[in-house]
Design an enzyme around this catalytic site. Structure first.
Site, PDB file in Angstrom:
ATOM      1  N   GLU A  67       1.945  45.977  56.661  1.00 19.79           N
ATOM      2  CA  GLU A  67       2.887  46.689  57.540  1.00 19.79           C
ATOM      3  C   GLU A  67       3.602  47.873  56.893  1.00 19.79           C
ATOM      4  O   GLU A  67       4.828  47.954  56.912  1.00 19.79           O
ATOM      5  CB  GLU A  67       3.933  45.695  58.076  1.00 19.79           C
ATOM      6  CG  GLU A  67       3.308  44.614  58.930  1.00 19.79           C
ATOM      7  CD  GLU A  67       4.322  43.583  59.422  1.00 19.79           C
ATOM      8  OE1 GLU A  67       4.256  43.248  60.601  1.00 19.79           O
ATOM      9  OE2 GLU A  67       5.143  43.108  58.626  1.00 19.79           O
TER      10      GLU A  67
HETATM   11  C1  TNX Z   1       4.237  39.539  60.113  1.00 13.05           C
HETATM   12  S1  TNX Z   1       2.079  38.382  58.416  1.00 13.05           S
HETATM   13  C2  TNX Z   1       4.534  39.696  58.786  1.00 13.05           C
HETATM   14  C3  TNX Z   1       5.799  39.173  58.262  1.00 13.05           C
HETATM   15  C4  TNX Z   1       6.660  38.589  59.340  1.00 13.05           C
HETATM   16  C5  TNX Z   1       5.800  37.803  60.301  1.00 13.05           C
HETATM   17  C6  TNX Z   1       6.575  37.115  61.372  1.00 13.05           C
HETATM   18  C7  TNX Z   1       2.514  39.556  57.570  1.00 13.05           C
HETATM   19  C8  TNX Z   1       1.622  39.929  56.508  1.00 13.05           C
HETATM   20  N1  TNX Z   1       3.657  40.190  57.869  1.00 13.05           N
HETATM   21  O1  TNX Z   1       6.499  40.184  57.561  1.00 13.05           O
HETATM   22  O2  TNX Z   1       7.609  37.774  58.754  1.00 13.05           O
HETATM   23  O3  TNX Z   1       4.882  38.674  60.899  1.00 13.05           O
HETATM   24  O4  TNX Z   1       5.750  36.286  62.119  1.00 13.05           O
END
Ligand code: TNX
Length: 540
Positions: free
Chosen positions: A353
């Site tokens: 992300e």
């Molecule tokens: C996605 S899964 C994220 C996390 C969040 C989560 C909440 C991932 C690699 N990143 O930063 O906590 O969703 O469900």
């Protein structure tokens, strides 16, 4: 081959004679609330055993009961080694109460005495693999054999699950410990059977992590991934950068006190996990999800100015300054210190992300971090987003949403599967669940169970799948009870996805076996979700 002679259990009278007498509280198994009352076909007391994850091959002969009492001895075959003796001591501790004596190692020419539980390490059984074992239980003897200590430990977990749930409660009086006769040959389908704890969004003390480790061990899970740093908190002491924890660890989502692990506490978690054959996988998420680090160290910000701490739950807004050399010195310090206190072969760099960098900046950063991780002797893992970077096939990609993990398979690399809609333990069970998020969907127990890693994605064949992992993100989870409620029983379902052969897995029998784990989890004090999909046994 999987067989189990359940026929005997289909005769109610025989069943009553065998089970009703032996299990003092068997009658309670039929005391259920009307809304969960099962049809006769869904009666958990009719199944021959409740082992989860289901062994590769199991034959049950329920009439061949082995009883444990004060005359039963736990013995270790000569030459099995110190690890086997430690596992025997762990078993004796579980059996505490009825057993009269500690475990004993046999002399070189000594046979196991009658009515003993004998553990044996036998290198010639290498066909069982590192984690496999054979277990034979008859009226007269219990024999557990493995090629490696890991297998012995898993055999002990199976033995534990064949014993009544009262084994889990030290203070349960008059525990009558008996096991059905079985012949089991067992080994896992996948090498990586993991769980992840997000200790950044909300911090949980080391003691709670150890409890999670103990629960993982019961279900033969073998990797605990610790998400140690994110926007809201940095949770592990880095000696060369004390401000990371002093400032960056001082809060959490919602603005609580936060917290962090000292090096001694982390080392202790690693050792505790190792004693249960669980490898700790440390993650420092970067270049995004780094506000806690940016707030603690001004020079890794492009403008040299540290932002304030962050206690909300947005994602994607932070990034290390990838064009500054100071950033790579910082990454080197962090990877070096964590690698030095982590005996396991992995370092997880996160990589998810990132919204503030160009594609090229991001790729180059991942490639540079990979070199740093390798320099410190570790294998790099990253979330699905890292796959388009030019990384080595020896690095590992963790798939979580529609990502590029398949690109890593194309270069000969391996992936860990953590598909959001199946394995995300922070998703709500249904629309009434108070805790959790719902971006990946609602995940009932049946959804967590009903998928096959080999067919999840067309471009990721089984040979490229290292295994499965269930992350527990903690934006909405504050205390241990919250973590347990979201993880149990979905983590139990995942254990079977990762361990048992696809051809033997079946929701209808799984839910009956799972039903019999209700009293066991209750005895352990686990705050599990009583899903209406499972005809829970309520004899605790
Ligand atoms: C996605 S899964 C994220 C996390 C969040 C989560 C909440 C991932 C690699 N990143 O930063 O906590 O969703 O469900």
């Amino acid at each position: 081959m999987v067989t189990s002679d359940m026929n005997v259990f289909s005769l109610p009278l025989v069943r009553a004679a065998l089970l009703g007498l032996a299990l003092a509280s068997a009658a309670c198994t039929r005391r259920r609330t009307p809304e969960t009352a099962p049809t006769p076909a869904a009666d958990p007391s009719r199944i021959a055993h409740a082992v989860v994850p289901l062994p590769t091959s199991i034959q049950v002969s329920a009439s061949d009961t082995f009883r444990i009492d004060s005359t039963t001895q736990v013995v270790v075959a000569a030459g099995s080694g110190a690890e086997a003796e430690r596992i025997a001591a762990y078993l004796v501790n579980l059996l505490q109460g009825p057993l009269g004596a500690p475990a004993r190692t046999l002399a070189a020419d000594e046979q196991a005495p009658p009515r003993s539980v004998a553990l044996r390490l036998d290198a010639s059984k290498s066909a069982l693999g590192v984690e496999g074992y054979e277990l034979a239980i008859t009226r007269d003897a219990v024999t557990l054999t493995a090629a490696q200590p890991n297998g012995l430990f898993y055999g002990v977990q199976t033995l534990r699950q064949l014993l009544p749930w009262t084994i889990e409660h030290r203070a349960a009086l008059n525990r009558r410990l008996w096991m059905p006769g079985v012949r089991i040959t067992d080994a896992p389908r996948f090498a990586w059977r993991g769980a992840m704890l997000d200790v950044s969004r909300h911090f949980i003390p080391a003691e709670d992590v150890r409890r999670y480790i103990d629960l993982m061990a019961l279900y033969k899970l073998n990797r605990l991934h610790l998400h140690l740093a994110d926007d809201q908190g940095w949770r592990i002491v880095i000696g060369s950068r004390p401000n990371l924890t002093e400032h960056g660890g001082s809060t959490q989502v919602g603005g609580g006190r936060g917290g962090y692990y000292t090096k001694a506490q982390y080392t202790d978690i690693v050792a505790y996990a190792a004693s249960r054959f669980i490898t700790i996988v440390p993650e420092i998420d970067m270049p995004g999800h780094t506000n806690a680090a940016l707030a603690s160290i001004p020079e890794i910000n492009c403008d040299g100015v540290a932002p304030p701490l962050y206690t909300g739950i947005r994602v994607g807004f932070s990034t290390l300054c990838v064009t500054k050399e100071e950033t790579y010195v910082f990454v080197d310090d962090v990877v070096r210190e964590i690698a030095a206190m982590t005996p396991g072969p992995y370092f997880h760099m996160g990589g998810d992300e990132v919204e503030k960098l160009t594609h090229d900046q991001y790729r180059q950063f991942v490639e540079r971090v990979e070199k740093i991780v390798q320099k410190h002797g570790k294998q790099m893992i990253g979330w699905g987003e890292i796959a388009p970077a030019n990384i080595s096939p020896t690095s590992i990609v963790q798939h979580w949403r529609r990502d590029s993990a398949a690109m890593h398979v194309a270069r000969g690399g391996k992936v860990i599967l953590s598909p959001g809609p199946k394995t995300y333990l922070d998703m709500k069970y249904d629309s009434t669940t108070t805790l959790g998020l719902r971006w990946a969907g609602l995940i009932e127990v049946r959804d967590a169970y009903g998928w096959d890693p080999a067919t999840l994605m067309p471009d990721i064949p089984e040979r490229a799948v290292l295994g499965v992992e269930a992350p527990l993100w903690s934006e909405t989870l504050v205390k241990l009870e919250d973590y347990e409620f979201m993880a149990f029983p979905r983590l139990v379902a995942l254990s079977e996805v990762g361990w048992s052969p696809a051809a033997t897995r079946d929701w209808d029998t799984f839910r009956l076996r799972l039903a019999r784990h209700g009293p066991r989890l209750s005895a352990l004090g686990v705050n599990f979700y009583r899903s209406a999909q499972v005809p829970w046994v309520r004899e605790y």
